[in-house]
Design a protein around this motif. Structure first.
Motif: not given
Length: 410
Positions: A286-299
């Motif tokens: 998960a990529l977090c921008l503040g409280d925002g959340r994006i996934s799946p984000v490969p390593v």
């Protein structure tokens, strides 16, 4: 020990190293220098708002907002950039509409918008503007950083600034020397040499693909190993074509890059209006921008670096770094635009795809430890390239407006 004489050490010959990209793609251009940050922005609306604010100001206020430098002031008299319809009166007297922003790459994998006005850019490199546009591609040789992770060579269809994320100057190498994809920017005779070596015709795009797959960084610049085995060459070209297509967002295939297996990064929680930080949770991808959340984000996307700098973090910083109050740089979106989220999702996909192929690419860069081609290229008369190959070609059918509205012919 007594009685043992050490053999004298000799410096390695030039032929003991793979040939330099600087010899094989002889025409290169130093990085652009924008000179003032407000002429570049992630969205075109911001640039129009900044232009309107600047042209509404007068006298000392206009000069302060302009941010004059030794190269450019509101009183500078310069020609228009090739292919751009912008004013050529001194900017102190400019009152016209904002020129149409153009897409540029101010950093690796980071496309933004630029005001293409020569009066605003300290060092614009007009020779590059004369050859920009389909089917042109720019190979950007990154500034050498010892031990830094990341590829030594990147490709973009947008006009690149040419500096590494750490600010080191690289070299910009257009694939073609003339507009319309005419005259490859290669050492004369190189494609014929490669055709004889591998038993079939080789074009400029195949050469670029191999170079992206196999280029090796060195203090002297990128080196390009040339294998003897046609099958190794073919495999490297195939990998390189995929890498170039992904880096240029599907410019070659016409298909937007996608992760394999139907995976796709999604917005799980909306990005807040003004995210303060970006973090990564490896366990949840998960990529977090503040409280925002994006996934799946490969390593592979999160860890992807150029010149030792993590690309995702720098992309975020370019959109959230605080600006001086009252400056033109401070004019920007009040909230995080949805378009930025869409661009971020695309960027994650691109970095994941490129990062996942790094192990494959390493197999071709290892060819640098094998047989060298420098001596063969010199014996064939390909190297060294003639001096004319290092200079930009004349573009005689490209009218350009000079200072004060006069036309020039180059």
């Amino acid at each position: 020990m007594r009685g043992v004489t050490e053999a004298p050490r000799t410096a390695p010959r030039a032929d003991d190293e793979p040939p330099l990209l600087d010899e094989l793609m002889p025409w290169s251009v130093a990085p652009l220098r924008f000179g003032r940050g407000w002429i570049v922005a992630p969205d075109a609306r911001t640039l129009r708002a900044r232009w309107d604010r600047l042209t509404a100001a007068e006298g000392a206020e206009r000069e302060a907002l302009f941010r004059p430098s030794r190269a450019r002031t509101p009183g500078s008299s310069v020609a228009a950039l090739p292919g751009q319809r912008t004013g050529t009166v001194r900017f102190a007297r400019e009152s016209g509409p904002c020129p149409a922003p153009v897409r540029v790459a101010p950093g690796p994998f980071d496309e933004q918008w630029l005001l293409p006005d020569h009066r605003l850019i300290d060092t614009a490199r007009p020779e590059l503007w004369r050859v920009v546009g389909e089917p042109q591609l720019f190979a950007v040789e990154q500034g050498y950083v010892p031990g830094a992770a990341g590829p030594a060579l990147l490709v973009t269809a947008a006009l690149p600034e040419g500096r590494s994320p750490a600010g080191r100057p690289g070299r910009i190498r257009p694939l073609f020397r003339r507009p319309g994809g005419l005259e490859p920017n290669l050492a004369p005779g190189l494609l014929d040499f490669l055709g004889r070596r591998y038993g079939h015709g080789v074009d400029a795009r195949a050469w670029l693909a191999w170079t992206v797959a196999a280029a090796v960084p060195s203090p002297a610049g990128c080196r390009v190993p040339l294998p003897r085995d046609p099958e190794v060459w073919a495999a490297g070209v195939a990998l390189g074509r995929e890498l170039v297509d992904v880096q240029t967002r599907g410019a070659l295939s016409g298909t937007k890059p996608r992760l394999p297996g139907g995976r796709r990064p999604y917005v799980r929680s909306a990005v807040p209006a003004r995210p303060a930080e970006m973090t990564y949770e490896a366990g949840d991808e998960a990529l977090c921008l503040g409280d925002g959340r994006i996934s799946p984000v490969p390593v592979e996307a999160w860890e992807f670096r150029v010149g030792g700098v993590r690309v995702l973090e720098q992309w975020f910083a370019h959109r959230t770094a605080p600006a001086e109050p009252g400056s033109l740089e401070a004019i920007g979106p009040a909230e995080w635009p949805k378009e930025w989220t869409s661009e971020l999702l695309d960027l994650i996909t691109v970095l994941a795809l490129v990062g996942a192929r790094e192990a494959e690419r390493a197999a071709f860069t290892a060819e640098a430890a094998g047989p060298r081609a420098g001596a063969e290229l010199r014996a064939a008369g390909v190297l060294p390239p003639p001096g004319r190959a290092r200079r930009p070609a004349s573009v005689l059918d490209h009218p350009e407006e000079g200072p004060g509205g006069q036309f020039t012919l180059v």
